[in-house]
Write a protein that holds these residues in place. Sequence first.
Motif, PDB file in Angstrom:
ATOM      1  N   LEU A  84       0.846  -1.155   0.034  1.00  0.00           N
ATOM      2  CA  LEU A  84      -0.021  -0.132  -0.181  1.00  0.00           C
ATOM      3  C   LEU A  84       0.827   1.366  -0.002  1.00  0.00           C
ATOM      4  O   LEU A  84       1.723   1.349   0.754  1.00  0.00           O
ATOM      5  CB  LEU A  84      -0.786  -0.140   1.317  1.00  0.00           C
ATOM      6  N   ALA A 114      -3.888   3.668   3.207  1.00  0.00           N
ATOM      7  CA  ALA A 114      -3.951   2.323   4.113  1.00  0.00           C
ATOM      8  C   ALA A 114      -5.130   2.048   4.891  1.00  0.00           C
ATOM      9  O   ALA A 114      -5.589   0.896   5.085  1.00  0.00           O
ATOM     10  CB  ALA A 114      -2.557   2.094   4.471  1.00  0.00           C
ATOM     11  N   PHE A 117      -8.218   0.661   3.044  1.00  0.00           N
ATOM     12  CA  PHE A 117      -7.795  -0.626   2.739  1.00  0.00           C
ATOM     13  C   PHE A 117      -8.019  -1.544   3.740  1.00  0.00           C
ATOM     14  O   PHE A 117      -8.476  -2.710   3.893  1.00  0.00           O
ATOM     15  CB  PHE A 117      -6.290  -0.790   2.061  1.00  0.00           C
TER      16      PHE A 117
END
Length: 198
Positions: A84, A114, A117
């Motif tokens: 990421l 991040a 995610f």
Amino acid sequence: MSKLPDSLNSLLSELERFGEENDHGDTPRGSKMLNITRDTGEFLAALIRATGTRSILEVGASNGYSTLWLAFATQPLGGHITTLERSAAKVAMARQNYERAGLQGLITLMEGDAGEFLSNADSGSADLIFLDSNRADYLAWWPHLKRILRPGGTVVVDNATSHPEEVAGFVAVVNADEAFTTALVPVGKGEFVAVKAL
Ligand SMILES: C[S@@+](CC[C@H](N)C(=O)[O-])C[C@H]1O[C@@H](n2cnc3c(N)ncnc32)[C@H](O)[C@@H]1O
């Protein structure tokens, strides 16, 4: 670590020189590469080989130096890395470096934040999580990191001795968690290692 192919070793050496020159002086922080040290790469590679790690999540790719170590280590195990990075300029550099190493096939590079995610990632999907991004975020991410890590999996956090005050809150919470066995490994900038119980 003596088994690096010559071509990968040359690329890593080139990136080390580039990182040193680029990060020197008054380069704005966002433009610095801030790569792990070579001995940290060797440590991560040995850990991956020792544990048969195949599913790796890296948070903070920069220009891809550390990802190349992770990919080198897990390639013969049939592994895969998701990494990421939120800086578009660094994503472009990392992609180029993965291709130069011929390792792009086992790396999924996600451009973006991040945190988003991590909140959507599958539970138990990672054997190893390597954390090397904005240290102030780690504590808030911990519930997600813990969920994403499979039982028996490992979290490695860079900069544990170079910036101990910035990771102190996170380290204290993980050390107090009965599901984790932890160690501070004095390699490179200091690697805090936490292994989740089976
Ligand atoms: C220390 S550098 C990573 C170095 C890299 N692991 C290496 O050793 O080659 C940290 C990186 O994390 C990225 N980063 C910081 N916070 C982030 C976030 N919330 N989401 C995605 N990337 C982030 C930065 O843009 C920076 O490139």
